[in-house]
Design a protein around this motif. Structure first.
Motif, PDB file in Angstrom:
ATOM      1  N   LEU A 221       0.819  -1.211   0.000  1.00  0.00           N
ATOM      2  CA  LEU A 221       0.000   0.000   0.000  1.00  0.00           C
ATOM      3  C   LEU A 221       0.852   1.261   0.000  1.00  0.00           C
ATOM      4  CD1 LEU A 221      -2.806  -0.920   2.574  1.00  0.00           C
ATOM      5  CD2 LEU A 221      -2.912  -1.026   0.090  1.00  0.00           C
ATOM      6  N   ALA A 222       2.012   1.211   0.636  1.00  0.00           N
ATOM      7  CA  ALA A 222       2.882   2.382   0.737  1.00  0.00           C
ATOM      8  C   ALA A 222       3.512   2.763  -0.592  1.00  0.00           C
ATOM      9  CB  ALA A 222       3.971   2.139   1.781  1.00  0.00           C
ATOM     10  N   CYS A 223       3.280   1.987  -1.635  1.00  0.00           N
ATOM     11  CA  CYS A 223       3.795   2.338  -2.962  1.00  0.00           C
ATOM     12  C   CYS A 223       2.918   3.361  -3.671  1.00  0.00           C
ATOM     13  CB  CYS A 223       3.918   1.084  -3.837  1.00  0.00           C
ATOM     14  SG  CYS A 223       5.170  -0.090  -3.269  1.00  0.00           S
ATOM     15  N   LEU A 224       1.758   3.661  -3.114  1.00  0.00           N
ATOM     16  CA  LEU A 224       0.872   4.665  -3.683  1.00  0.00           C
ATOM     17  C   LEU A 224       1.186   6.032  -3.112  1.00  0.00           C
ATOM     18  CD1 LEU A 224      -2.472   2.656  -3.530  1.00  0.00           C
ATOM     19  CD2 LEU A 224      -1.288   3.365  -5.622  1.00  0.00           C
ATOM     20  N   ARG A 225       1.046   7.064  -3.915  1.00  0.00           N
ATOM     21  CA  ARG A 225       1.288   8.424  -3.444  1.00  0.00           C
ATOM     22  C   ARG A 225       0.289   8.797  -2.351  1.00  0.00           C
ATOM     23  NH1 ARG A 225       0.788  12.081  -8.547  1.00  0.00           N
ATOM     24  NH2 ARG A 225       1.779  13.695  -7.255  1.00  0.00           N
ATOM     25  N   GLY A 226       0.769   9.494  -1.340  1.00  0.00           N
ATOM     26  CA  GLY A 226      -0.095   9.934  -0.262  1.00  0.00           C
ATOM     27  C   GLY A 226      -0.278   8.910   0.845  1.00  0.00           C
ATOM     28  N   ILE A 227       0.248   7.699   0.666  1.00  0.00           N
ATOM     29  CA  ILE A 227       0.104   6.657   1.682  1.00  0.00           C
ATOM     30  C   ILE A 227       1.493   6.305   2.204  1.00  0.00           C
ATOM     31  CG2 ILE A 227      -0.697   4.312   2.162  1.00  0.00           C
ATOM     32  CD1 ILE A 227      -2.799   4.642   0.052  1.00  0.00           C
ATOM     33  N   ASP A 228       1.831   6.866   3.357  1.00  0.00           N
ATOM     34  CA  ASP A 228       3.108   6.549   3.971  1.00  0.00           C
ATOM     35  C   ASP A 228       2.945   5.334   4.883  1.00  0.00           C
ATOM     36  OD1 ASP A 228       1.641   7.588   6.018  1.00  0.00           O
ATOM     37  OD2 ASP A 228       2.938   9.317   6.395  1.00  0.00           O
ATOM     38  N   THR A 229       3.953   5.058   5.668  1.00  0.00           N
ATOM     39  CA  THR A 229       3.904   3.879   6.536  1.00  0.00           C
ATOM     40  C   THR A 229       2.748   3.953   7.520  1.00  0.00           C
ATOM     41  OG1 THR A 229       6.312   3.632   6.358  1.00  0.00           O
ATOM     42  CG2 THR A 229       5.223   2.499   8.179  1.00  0.00           C
ATOM     43  N   LEU A 230       2.523   5.147   8.098  1.00  0.00           N
ATOM     44  CA  LEU A 230       1.433   5.321   9.052  1.00  0.00           C
ATOM     45  C   LEU A 230       0.080   5.036   8.400  1.00  0.00           C
ATOM     46  CD1 LEU A 230       0.137   6.271  11.699  1.00  0.00           C
ATOM     47  CD2 LEU A 230       0.366   8.625  10.852  1.00  0.00           C
ATOM     48  N   SER A 231      -0.169   5.642   7.246  1.00  0.00           N
ATOM     49  CA  SER A 231      -1.450   5.437   6.557  1.00  0.00           C
ATOM     50  C   SER A 231      -1.597   3.999   6.077  1.00  0.00           C
ATOM     51  CB  SER A 231      -1.557   6.395   5.365  1.00  0.00           C
ATOM     52  OG  SER A 231      -1.523   7.746   5.792  1.00  0.00           O
ATOM     53  N   ALA A 232      -0.498   3.403   5.619  1.00  0.00           N
ATOM     54  CA  ALA A 232      -0.560   2.027   5.132  1.00  0.00           C
ATOM     55  C   ALA A 232      -0.945   1.067   6.249  1.00  0.00           C
ATOM     56  CB  ALA A 232       0.785   1.625   4.523  1.00  0.00           C
ATOM     57  N   LEU A 233      -0.327   1.224   7.416  1.00  0.00           N
ATOM     58  CA  LEU A 233      -0.694   0.361   8.533  1.00  0.00           C
ATOM     59  C   LEU A 233      -2.124   0.636   8.977  1.00  0.00           C
ATOM     60  CD1 LEU A 233       0.158  -1.776  10.610  1.00  0.00           C
ATOM     61  CD2 LEU A 233       0.861   0.097  12.111  1.00  0.00           C
ATOM     62  N   GLY A 234      -2.516   1.916   8.999  1.00  0.00           N
ATOM     63  CA  GLY A 234      -3.883   2.256   9.376  1.00  0.00           C
ATOM     64  C   GLY A 234      -4.905   1.584   8.479  1.00  0.00           C
ATOM     65  N   LEU A 235      -4.695   1.627   7.168  1.00  0.00           N
ATOM     66  CA  LEU A 235      -5.624   0.982   6.239  1.00  0.00           C
ATOM     67  C   LEU A 235      -5.602  -0.531   6.413  1.00  0.00           C
ATOM     68  CD1 LEU A 235      -4.896   3.104   3.041  1.00  0.00           C
ATOM     69  CD2 LEU A 235      -7.027   3.073   4.347  1.00  0.00           C
ATOM     70  N   ALA A 236      -4.413  -1.085   6.618  1.00  0.00           N
ATOM     71  CA  ALA A 236      -4.297  -2.535   6.757  1.00  0.00           C
ATOM     72  C   ALA A 236      -5.075  -3.050   7.958  1.00  0.00           C
ATOM     73  CB  ALA A 236      -2.824  -2.932   6.857  1.00  0.00           C
ATOM     74  N   VAL A 237      -4.961  -2.365   9.097  1.00  0.00           N
ATOM     75  CA  VAL A 237      -5.613  -2.874  10.308  1.00  0.00           C
ATOM     76  C   VAL A 237      -7.092  -2.502  10.352  1.00  0.00           C
ATOM     77  CG1 VAL A 237      -3.447  -2.817  11.573  1.00  0.00           C
ATOM     78  CG2 VAL A 237      -4.979  -0.850  11.708  1.00  0.00           C
ATOM     79  N   GLU A 238      -7.484  -1.397   9.720  1.00  0.00           N
ATOM     80  CA  GLU A 238      -8.896  -1.012   9.742  1.00  0.00           C
ATOM     81  C   GLU A 238      -9.727  -1.897   8.825  1.00  0.00           C
ATOM     82  OE1 GLU A 238     -10.243   0.914  11.779  1.00  0.00           O
ATOM     83  OE2 GLU A 238      -8.602   2.124  12.576  1.00  0.00           O
ATOM     84  N   VAL A 239      -9.194  -2.243   7.680  1.00  0.00           N
ATOM     85  CA  VAL A 239      -9.934  -3.106   6.751  1.00  0.00           C
ATOM     86  C   VAL A 239      -9.816  -4.567   7.171  1.00  0.00           C
ATOM     87  CG1 VAL A 239     -10.126  -3.884   4.354  1.00  0.00           C
ATOM     88  CG2 VAL A 239      -9.679  -1.465   4.863  1.00  0.00           C
ATOM     89  N   GLY A 240      -8.633  -4.971   7.612  1.00  0.00           N
ATOM     90  CA  GLY A 240      -8.453  -6.342   8.079  1.00  0.00           C
ATOM     91  C   GLY A 240      -8.346  -7.327   6.923  1.00  0.00           C
ATOM     92  N   GLN A 290      -2.916  14.173  -2.508  1.00  0.00           N
ATOM     93  CA  GLN A 290      -1.540  14.071  -2.999  1.00  0.00           C
ATOM     94  C   GLN A 290      -1.481  13.769  -4.492  1.00  0.00           C
ATOM     95  OE1 GLN A 290       1.145  14.855  -1.108  1.00  0.00           O
ATOM     96  NE2 GLN A 290      -0.391  15.405   0.444  1.00  0.00           N
ATOM     97  N   HIS A 291      -2.570  13.240  -5.028  1.00  0.00           N
ATOM     98  CA  HIS A 291      -2.609  12.930  -6.461  1.00  0.00           C
ATOM     99  C   HIS A 291      -3.029  14.130  -7.294  1.00  0.00           C
ATOM    100  CE1 HIS A 291      -1.980   8.578  -5.957  1.00  0.00           C
ATOM    101  NE2 HIS A 291      -2.625   8.749  -4.811  1.00  0.00           N
ATOM    102  N   TYR A 292      -3.276  15.251  -6.655  1.00  0.00           N
ATOM    103  CA  TYR A 292      -3.594  16.482  -7.360  1.00  0.00           C
ATOM    104  C   TYR A 292      -2.387  16.959  -8.170  1.00  0.00           C
ATOM    105  CZ  TYR A 292      -5.089  21.369  -7.973  1.00  0.00           C
ATOM    106  OH  TYR A 292      -5.429  22.589  -8.489  1.00  0.00           O
ATOM    107  N   LYS A 293      -1.202  16.778  -7.610  1.00  0.00           N
ATOM    108  CA  LYS A 293       0.020  17.225  -8.285  1.00  0.00           C
ATOM    109  C   LYS A 293       0.358  16.276  -9.440  1.00  0.00           C
ATOM    110  CE  LYS A 293       1.768  18.875  -3.846  1.00  0.00           C
ATOM    111  NZ  LYS A 293       2.841  18.734  -2.826  1.00  0.00           N
ATOM    112  N   PRO A 294       0.992  16.784 -10.485  1.00  0.00           N
ATOM    113  CA  PRO A 294       1.382  15.916 -11.603  1.00  0.00           C
ATOM    114  C   PRO A 294       2.282  14.779 -11.150  1.00  0.00           C
ATOM    115  CG  PRO A 294       1.613  18.232 -12.203  1.00  0.00           C
ATOM    116  CD  PRO A 294       1.318  18.206 -10.734  1.00  0.00           C
ATOM    117  N   CYS A 295       2.144  13.647 -11.790  1.00  0.00           N
ATOM    118  CA  CYS A 295       2.924  12.458 -11.437  1.00  0.00           C
ATOM    119  C   CYS A 295       4.148  12.386 -12.333  1.00  0.00           C
ATOM    120  CB  CYS A 295       2.036  11.209 -11.594  1.00  0.00           C
ATOM    121  SG  CYS A 295       2.823   9.697 -11.027  1.00  0.00           S
ATOM    122  N   ARG A 296       5.239  12.995 -11.897  1.00  0.00           N
ATOM    123  CA  ARG A 296       6.472  13.044 -12.696  1.00  0.00           C
ATOM    124  C   ARG A 296       7.506  12.028 -12.222  1.00  0.00           C
ATOM    125  NH1 ARG A 296       5.465  18.746 -11.935  1.00  0.00           N
ATOM    126  NH2 ARG A 296       4.717  19.675 -13.887  1.00  0.00           N
ATOM    127  N   GLY A 297       7.089  11.091 -11.422  1.00  0.00           N
ATOM    128  CA  GLY A 297       8.010  10.099 -10.893  1.00  0.00           C
ATOM    129  C   GLY A 297       8.034  10.176  -9.385  1.00  0.00           C
TER     130      GLY A 297
END
Length: 361
Positions: A221-240, A290-297
């Motif tokens: 999940l952390a490979c997506l823009r706007g999802i850091d380690t904190l958000s990735a773990l949060g999504l992982a444990v909330e969805v299960g 975070q996806h509002y900005k252009p995706c230049r890499g």
């Protein structure tokens, strides 16, 4: 399909539990008001004709009772209160009637059930939600300090707030009135204490994200823009369990789909439903900006997170990052309200998160 002999409904509160049970073979009814201690409830249920099944509503008492019942071989359904309809003419609400209603709905297989998280999932949720509580407390404390300074005619003009330079400026503020100085010093002390607490939570969450039970999903999940380690773990444990959804249903679970009223020839779509898990929904909406900005890499931090994932995951995430920015451009070209666009992008982001979570490394 209901196959047990006895259906049991429990209206669970912090100190008392009202129980109502029906024996389908004899028609006998059992009713009792119990102490809310788990062992007392288990002892009473054990006296009923077996096999038995139990239902109670999800709430602040958690899932301890459900796990205890499962441990002694009794099926337990934890119902979702928000999805249980009540007749408009039913104006009498008591604990006993609520327990009776649960038992009857259980027998008819009409109870919308929630998934009972594992103890490890619940512990990780407590960790992530505790950090979120500190974040909100810190924002309120910082706002109080800023407003106190504003009332005294002192405004920070040195750039972004709550940086090292800003903290140095705050520590130099002095007031002639001792009461004002006392209020300011205590407010600043609270901010510093909350920042320290937040940093401790961040360190603990980073360690938790590296554990075997969370690392595979969080890393993808952390490979997506706007999802850091904190958000990735949060999504992982909330969805299960991500396997219980599809890319089309994950958005509805998180309350990111429009509400709808359809009757005869009239069809009306309103704001999003906001049902389901509010914590995960907030993380996704924040990440969508975070996806509002252009995706230049990928940037430095995102590149570092992507290096921890396999090549197929990185390719899939890169495709999602480009697609989500394109969605932003489409909404802006149609002059959509940016808040509406952010939620729509968050709904699609949920689908991309699901596709990465169920991938095999």
């Amino acid at each position: 399909m209901f196959s047990e002999r006895t259906s049991v409904g429990l209206d669970v509160h912090a100190r008392t539990t009202t129980a109502w049970a029906l024996d389908s073979e004899t028609g006998e009814i059992f009713s009792e008001r119990l102490d809310a201690e788990t062992h007392n409830v288990l002892a009473w249920v054990a006296t009923l004709p077996w096999p038995a099944a139990v239902a109670y509503e999800a709430g602040p008492t958690g899932f301890v009772l459900a796990r205890a019942l499962d441990g002694i071989g009794i099926r337990c359904v934890v119902a979702a209160p928000s999805k249980m309809e009540r007749p408009a003419g039913d104006r009498i609400k008591t604990d006993k009637r609520d327990a009776q209603r649960l038992a009857k709905l259980l027998r008819m297989d009409e109870l919308p059930a929630v998934r009972v998280p594992t103890p490890a999932e619940e512990a990780a949720r407590d960790l992530v939600r505790g950090r979120d509580d500190v974040r909100r407390d810190l924002a309120r404390a910082g706002n109080r300090i800023s407003k106190l300074l504003l009332r005294q005619g002192r405004v920070w003009r040195g750039g972004s707030g709550w940086t090292r330079i800003h903290h140095e400026w705050l520590s130099k503020q002095r007031f002639t009135d001792p009461d004002t100085q006392f209020a300011f010093d205590n407010g600043l002390e609270e901010v510093l204490a909350l920042e320290t607490m937040r940093d401790r939570f961040d360190g603990r969450i980073t360690d938790a994200a590296a554990r075997p039970e969370w690392s595979p999903v969080a890393r993808r999940l952390a490979c997506l823009r706007g999802i850091d380690t904190l958000s990735a773990l949060g999504l992982a444990v909330e969805v299960g369990d991500w396997q219980r959804f599809t890319g089309a249903t994950i958005g509805a679970y998180l309350g990111l789909v429009p509400s709808e009223h359809y009757s005869g020839p009239n069809r009306f779509q309103g704001p999003i439903t906001k049902t389901g898990n509010s914590h995960a929904r907030r993380l996704l909406v924040e990440a969508s900006w975070q996806h509002y900005k252009p995706c230049r890499g990928p940037g430095v931090s995102l590149r570092h997170r992507m290096e921890l994932a396999s090549r197929p995951v990185r390719q899939r995430a890169d495709l999602g990052n480009r697609r989500l920015h394109q969605r932003w451009e489409n909404f802006l070209a149609r002059k959509k309200n940016t808040n509406v666009a952010a939620v729509a992008v968050a709904r699609e982001l949920a689908g991309w998160c699901w596709s990465l979570a169920v991938m095999e490394d």
